[in-house]
Design a protein around this motif. Structure first.
Motif, PDB file in Angstrom:
ATOM      1  N   MET A 152      15.998  99.895  34.324  1.00  0.00           N
ATOM      2  CA  MET A 152      16.243  98.663  33.567  1.00  0.00           C
ATOM      3  C   MET A 152      15.034  97.734  33.720  1.00  0.00           C
ATOM      4  N   ILE A 153      14.848  96.896  32.706  1.00  0.00           N
ATOM      5  CA  ILE A 153      13.774  95.910  32.766  1.00  0.00           C
ATOM      6  C   ILE A 153      14.389  94.576  33.169  1.00  0.00           C
ATOM      7  N   GLU A 154      13.977  94.082  34.324  1.00  0.00           N
ATOM      8  CA  GLU A 154      14.374  92.742  34.741  1.00  0.00           C
ATOM      9  C   GLU A 154      13.304  91.807  34.216  1.00  0.00           C
ATOM     10  N   TYR A 155      13.720  90.693  33.637  1.00  0.00           N
ATOM     11  CA  TYR A 155      12.723  89.807  33.047  1.00  0.00           C
ATOM     12  C   TYR A 155      13.026  88.341  33.301  1.00  0.00           C
ATOM     13  N   GLU A 156      11.959  87.579  33.297  1.00  0.00           N
ATOM     14  CA  GLU A 156      12.021  86.125  33.356  1.00  0.00           C
ATOM     15  C   GLU A 156      11.017  85.645  32.319  1.00  0.00           C
ATOM     16  N   ILE A 157      11.507  84.987  31.298  1.00  0.00           N
ATOM     17  CA  ILE A 157      10.646  84.525  30.212  1.00  0.00           C
ATOM     18  C   ILE A 157      10.650  83.003  30.208  1.00  0.00           C
ATOM     19  N   CYS A 158       9.475  82.426  30.175  1.00  0.00           N
ATOM     20  CA  CYS A 158       9.348  80.973  30.197  1.00  0.00           C
ATOM     21  C   CYS A 158       8.619  80.497  28.939  1.00  0.00           C
ATOM     22  N   ARG A 159       9.067  79.378  28.427  1.00  0.00           N
ATOM     23  CA  ARG A 159       8.428  78.772  27.258  1.00  0.00           C
ATOM     24  C   ARG A 159       7.994  77.372  27.668  1.00  0.00           C
ATOM     25  N   THR A 160       6.775  77.019  27.320  1.00  0.00           N
ATOM     26  CA  THR A 160       6.274  75.683  27.637  1.00  0.00           C
ATOM     27  C   THR A 160       6.021  74.914  26.354  1.00  0.00           C
ATOM     28  N   GLY A 161       6.052  73.617  26.457  1.00  0.00           N
ATOM     29  CA  GLY A 161       5.813  72.775  25.298  1.00  0.00           C
ATOM     30  C   GLY A 161       6.080  71.322  25.632  1.00  0.00           C
ATOM     31  N   LYS A 162       6.066  70.479  24.638  1.00  0.00           N
ATOM     32  CA  LYS A 162       6.307  69.048  24.807  1.00  0.00           C
ATOM     33  C   LYS A 162       7.305  68.597  23.754  1.00  0.00           C
ATOM     34  N   SER A 163       8.061  67.560  24.094  1.00  0.00           N
ATOM     35  CA  SER A 163       9.024  67.016  23.152  1.00  0.00           C
ATOM     36  C   SER A 163       9.200  65.528  23.411  1.00  0.00           C
ATOM     37  N   SER A 164       9.527  64.804  22.357  1.00  0.00           N
ATOM     38  CA  SER A 164       9.712  63.360  22.506  1.00  0.00           C
ATOM     39  C   SER A 164      11.194  62.980  22.523  1.00  0.00           C
ATOM     40  N   SER A 165      12.098  63.986  22.416  1.00  0.00           N
ATOM     41  CA  SER A 165      13.515  63.638  22.415  1.00  0.00           C
ATOM     42  C   SER A 165      14.343  64.634  23.222  1.00  0.00           C
ATOM     43  N   ILE A 166      15.428  64.131  23.754  1.00  0.00           N
ATOM     44  CA  ILE A 166      16.349  64.973  24.523  1.00  0.00           C
ATOM     45  C   ILE A 166      17.025  65.983  23.602  1.00  0.00           C
ATOM     46  N   ASP A 167      17.379  65.538  22.388  1.00  0.00           N
ATOM     47  CA  ASP A 167      18.051  66.439  21.444  1.00  0.00           C
ATOM     48  C   ASP A 167      17.222  67.681  21.142  1.00  0.00           C
ATOM     49  N   SER A 168      15.922  67.515  20.952  1.00  0.00           N
ATOM     50  CA  SER A 168      15.089  68.683  20.645  1.00  0.00           C
ATOM     51  C   SER A 168      15.028  69.637  21.834  1.00  0.00           C
ATOM     52  N   ILE A 169      15.052  69.103  23.057  1.00  0.00           N
ATOM     53  CA  ILE A 169      15.073  69.954  24.253  1.00  0.00           C
ATOM     54  C   ILE A 169      16.396  70.719  24.315  1.00  0.00           C
ATOM     55  N   LEU A 170      17.491  70.029  24.028  1.00  0.00           N
ATOM     56  CA  LEU A 170      18.801  70.692  24.048  1.00  0.00           C
ATOM     57  C   LEU A 170      18.868  71.802  23.014  1.00  0.00           C
ATOM     58  N   ILE A 171      18.307  71.576  21.844  1.00  0.00           N
ATOM     59  CA  ILE A 171      18.272  72.600  20.791  1.00  0.00           C
ATOM     60  C   ILE A 171      17.466  73.804  21.253  1.00  0.00           C
ATOM     61  N   LYS A 172      16.318  73.556  21.883  1.00  0.00           N
ATOM     62  CA  LYS A 172      15.475  74.656  22.369  1.00  0.00           C
ATOM     63  C   LYS A 172      16.205  75.459  23.446  1.00  0.00           C
ATOM     64  N   ILE A 173      16.914  74.767  24.329  1.00  0.00           N
ATOM     65  CA  ILE A 173      17.657  75.464  25.380  1.00  0.00           C
ATOM     66  C   ILE A 173      18.734  76.349  24.766  1.00  0.00           C
ATOM     67  N   GLU A 174      19.455  75.850  23.765  1.00  0.00           N
ATOM     68  CA  GLU A 174      20.487  76.641  23.109  1.00  0.00           C
ATOM     69  C   GLU A 174      19.891  77.881  22.424  1.00  0.00           C
ATOM     70  N   LYS A 175      18.717  77.722  21.800  1.00  0.00           N
ATOM     71  CA  LYS A 175      18.076  78.872  21.154  1.00  0.00           C
ATOM     72  C   LYS A 175      17.685  79.915  22.176  1.00  0.00           C
ATOM     73  N   ILE A 176      17.177  79.468  23.310  1.00  0.00           N
ATOM     74  CA  ILE A 176      16.781  80.401  24.373  1.00  0.00           C
ATOM     75  C   ILE A 176      18.021  81.117  24.910  1.00  0.00           C
ATOM     76  N   LYS A 177      19.129  80.425  25.025  1.00  0.00           N
ATOM     77  CA  LYS A 177      20.361  81.041  25.519  1.00  0.00           C
ATOM     78  C   LYS A 177      20.836  82.173  24.621  1.00  0.00           C
ATOM     79  N   GLU A 178      20.496  82.110  23.317  1.00  0.00           N
ATOM     80  CA  GLU A 178      20.886  83.178  22.386  1.00  0.00           C
ATOM     81  C   GLU A 178      20.210  84.494  22.722  1.00  0.00           C
ATOM     82  N   LEU A 179      19.051  84.435  23.365  1.00  0.00           N
ATOM     83  CA  LEU A 179      18.358  85.654  23.722  1.00  0.00           C
ATOM     84  C   LEU A 179      19.175  86.407  24.738  1.00  0.00           C
TER      85      LEU A 179
END
Length: 194
Positions: free
Chosen positions: A167-194
């Motif tokens: 099996m492949i064990e993985y840890e994937i990280c995404r970096t970036g910047k945001s000016s709002s909490i809502d956009s961070i929450l949206i990004k977290i939800e998208k990552i959770k879909e993976l």
């Protein structure tokens, strides 16, 4: 294949069986894979009319022998989710065992066919070297650490991968910047879909 046996199914293959399996699988699979499975099964039902709601459930046996079903199995193989089809067939066998013998027999035959197919392919042990080569081939910047971990470094994304027990064990990280909490929450939800 001519279907003559009467079927008294009380559970609809798509709505009561497959959709329930899909709902459970959403936690493990990208929604795009589940959506594609639903579409393909919907087209299969449209063509073979095996719904318990005004259709002929016994025609599911014919559908499971069709080229469209074989294409769905191929899609599952390519998407590495044959387990999803096996789970749907397992639940369908339970549902049709006493109410629709012809369909039950075809489901069991298809389950056996899938098992034989997987035995022939054999489960070759995945290696770190294969993973490294596949990532390099796809154009990723890849390095191997001293401990054998594989590191992928791309713009705004990094990953640490390790092959253990096939099996492949993985840890994937995404970096970036945001000016709002809502956009961070949206990004977290998208990552959770993976």
């Amino acid at each position: 294949m001519s279907v003559t046996a009467k079927c008294n199914a009380t559970k609809d293959f798509l709505r009561h069986i497959a959709n329930k399996v899909f709902a459970e699988a959403l936690e493990k699979l990208p929604s795009s894979v589940v959506t594609e499975f639903r579409k393909r099964l919907g087209r299969l039902e449209d063509k073979y009319d095996f719904s318990i709601y005004g259709g002929r459930p016994e025609r599911l046996a014919e559908a499971l022998s069709s080229p469209e079903w074989r294409e769905l199995v191929e899609y599952a193989e390519k998407s590495n989710v044959v387990w999803l089809i096996r789970k749907i067939l397992e639940k369908a066998a339970e549902a049709y065992k006493d109410t629709c013998p012809t369909v039950y027999e075809k489901i069991q035959a298809e389950r056996s066919r899938l098992a034989r197919m997987e035995e022939k392919e054999g489960v070759e042990e995945l290696t770190s070297d294969e993973l490294y080569r596949a990532l390099k081939y796809k154009g990723y910047r890849v390095e191997v650490g001293q401990d054998g971990d594989i590191f992928v470094s791309e713009t705004n994304v990094s990953a640490r991968l390790k092959v253990a027990n096939g099996m492949i064990e993985y840890e994937i990280c995404r970096t970036g910047k945001s000016s709002s909490i809502d956009s961070i929450l949206i990004k977290i939800e998208k990552i959770k879909e993976l």
